[in-house]
Design a protein around this motif. Structure first.
Motif, PDB file in Angstrom:
ATOM      1  N   ARG A 187      74.685  47.562  99.553  1.00 48.42           N
ATOM      2  CA  ARG A 187      73.500  48.165 100.184  1.00 48.42           C
ATOM      3  C   ARG A 187      73.903  49.072 101.347  1.00 48.42           C
ATOM      4  O   ARG A 187      73.345  50.158 101.531  1.00 48.42           O
ATOM      5  CB  ARG A 187      72.570  47.056 100.679  1.00 48.42           C
ATOM      6  CG  ARG A 187      71.899  46.253  99.585  1.00 48.42           C
ATOM      7  CD  ARG A 187      70.895  47.070  98.825  1.00 48.42           C
ATOM      8  NE  ARG A 187      70.155  46.266  97.858  1.00 48.42           N
ATOM      9  CZ  ARG A 187      69.312  46.779  96.962  1.00 48.42           C
ATOM     10  NH1 ARG A 187      69.099  48.085  96.906  1.00 48.42           N
ATOM     11  NH2 ARG A 187      68.668  45.988  96.117  1.00 48.42           N
TER      12      ARG A 187
ATOM     13  N   ASP B 129      73.592  53.255 102.416  1.00 47.13           N
ATOM     14  CA  ASP B 129      72.826  53.498 103.643  1.00 47.13           C
ATOM     15  C   ASP B 129      71.480  52.782 103.644  1.00 47.13           C
ATOM     16  O   ASP B 129      70.512  53.246 104.260  1.00 47.13           O
ATOM     17  CB  ASP B 129      72.607  55.002 103.860  1.00 47.13           C
ATOM     18  CG  ASP B 129      73.907  55.732 104.153  1.00 47.13           C
ATOM     19  OD1 ASP B 129      74.779  55.133 104.813  1.00 47.13           O
ATOM     20  OD2 ASP B 129      74.059  56.883 103.704  1.00 47.13           O
ATOM     21  N   GLN B 130      71.422  51.635 103.000  1.00 45.13           N
ATOM     22  CA  GLN B 130      70.204  50.822 102.982  1.00 45.13           C
ATOM     23  C   GLN B 130      70.404  49.633 103.935  1.00 45.13           C
ATOM     24  O   GLN B 130      70.568  48.481 103.522  1.00 45.13           O
ATOM     25  CB  GLN B 130      69.898  50.349 101.556  1.00 45.13           C
ATOM     26  CG  GLN B 130      69.664  51.484 100.583  1.00 45.13           C
ATOM     27  CD  GLN B 130      69.485  50.999  99.155  1.00 45.13           C
ATOM     28  OE1 GLN B 130      69.497  49.803  98.866  1.00 45.13           O
ATOM     29  NE2 GLN B 130      69.302  51.936  98.221  1.00 45.13           N
TER      30      GLN B 130
ATOM     31  N   ASP C 133      68.457  48.080 106.224  1.00 42.28           N
ATOM     32  CA  ASP C 133      67.446  47.020 106.260  1.00 42.28           C
ATOM     33  C   ASP C 133      67.567  46.112 105.040  1.00 42.28           C
ATOM     34  O   ASP C 133      67.427  44.885 105.139  1.00 42.28           O
ATOM     35  CB  ASP C 133      66.044  47.622 106.336  1.00 42.28           C
ATOM     36  CG  ASP C 133      65.763  48.290 107.682  1.00 42.28           C
ATOM     37  OD1 ASP C 133      66.457  47.937 108.657  1.00 42.28           O
ATOM     38  OD2 ASP C 133      64.874  49.156 107.753  1.00 42.28           O
ATOM     39  N   ALA C 134      67.845  46.706 103.889  1.00 42.94           N
ATOM     40  CA  ALA C 134      68.012  45.917 102.671  1.00 42.94           C
ATOM     41  C   ALA C 134      69.255  45.036 102.763  1.00 42.94           C
ATOM     42  O   ALA C 134      69.260  43.895 102.277  1.00 42.94           O
ATOM     43  CB  ALA C 134      68.099  46.838 101.453  1.00 42.94           C
TER      44      ALA C 134
END
Length: 286
Positions: A144, A148-149, A151-152
């Protein structure tokens, strides 16, 4: 490659030894000794471990333990394509899924985080033990972040294992990954808290959580013998009693008792301030 005389091959795990029984005795001993060298060097000298793994692979490529060792040696040297091929071969030979998380991490290393996430949702994950499932969660969170995710990634790491107060072999790394993800998302206060929790769980120093925590607290470690430092002088101020002497000041002889006027109250001794110089010479190279 040279192998120390104290390495006999008997040091390998009994399951590996059983696998090697399919080989002629002399060959099995040679393979076992090379596998021992892989295990010895993989942390401190990955390239050396990789060399021994290649020797073992040439001698016994049809032994699953050899393919697995070769995979980990390649993984340690960031040869992810080669590592993935070896892990897949070992899995075909054994049929077990314990290598699934590290195979997914190889996909990350090859720049394919989407593939790693697909593997994180595959049925094979349910067959892993608790340690394997935690490892898979770490890999998925890393994927993730690769995408660049942030929050995930944080949500992926939130789990009963993270919330548990019991210390398990994976606890320090799980807490560290969570703290690092929080920091990457700009949640510094929470990150500091979880780096602290990682330090509490990191009994064998498997992470640099203590250094990260110190960095957040603004603590800077400076080498006292830095070669670039010039000669320095430290002055320490010490308060001493009137009758105390130092090497720099001779003892003062007591005054004649007859000098004191009769009936006068004796005066309290006034402390003296003495400067003690501590000079440390530091050398710089020309």
């Amino acid at each position: 490659m040279p192998i120390p005389e104290d390495v006999t091959g008997d040091e390998v795990d009994k399951d590996v030894r059983q696998e090697l029984q399919s080989l002629p005795k002399t060959l099995a001993e040679d393979v076992a000794r090379n596998l021992v060298m892989v295990a010895r060097l993989i942390d401190e000298d990955p390239e050396g471990a990789y060399g021994y793994s290649r020797v073992a692979l040439r001698l016994a490529s049809r032994v699953a333990a050899v393919r697995e060792a070769a995979g980990f040696a390649a993984y340690a040297t960031q040869k992810y394509s080669e590592a993935l091929a070896e892990f897949r071969a070992a899995r075909r030979m054994t049929g077990n899924t314990e290598l699934w998380p590290v195979m997914a991490d190889c996909e990350r290393g090859l720049g394919r985080p989407e593939k790693a996430l697909d593997m994180a949702g595959a049925p094979e994950v349910q067959k892993l033990d608790k340690a394997g499932q935690v490892e898979m969660r770490l890999v998925a969170a890393g994927a993730r972040r690769d995408m660049d995710q942030l929050d995930a990634a944080i949500v992926t790491l939130q789990s009963p294992e993270l919330a548990s107060n019991s210390i398990q072999p994976w606890t320090a790394r799980l807490r560290y990954a969570y703290a690092d993800a929080l920091l990457a998302a700009g949640r510094e206060t929470e990150a500091r808290e979880w780096f602290g929790k990682a330090v509490e769980a990191d009994r064998d120093g498997s992470t640099d959580a203590s250094d990260r925590l110190a960095e957040l607290d603004g603590v800077e470690f400076v080498d006292a013998m830095d070669e670039d430092d010039a000669e320095s002088e430290t002055v320490v101020t010490v308060v001493v009693d009137e009758n105390t002497t130092t090497d720099d000041e001779p003892e003062v002889e007591a005054a004649d008792e007859t000098d004191e006027s009769e009936g006068d109250e004796p005066k309290a001794a006034e402390p003296k301030v003495v400067e003690v110089k501590d000079t440390t010479e530091r050398h710089t190279e020309d």
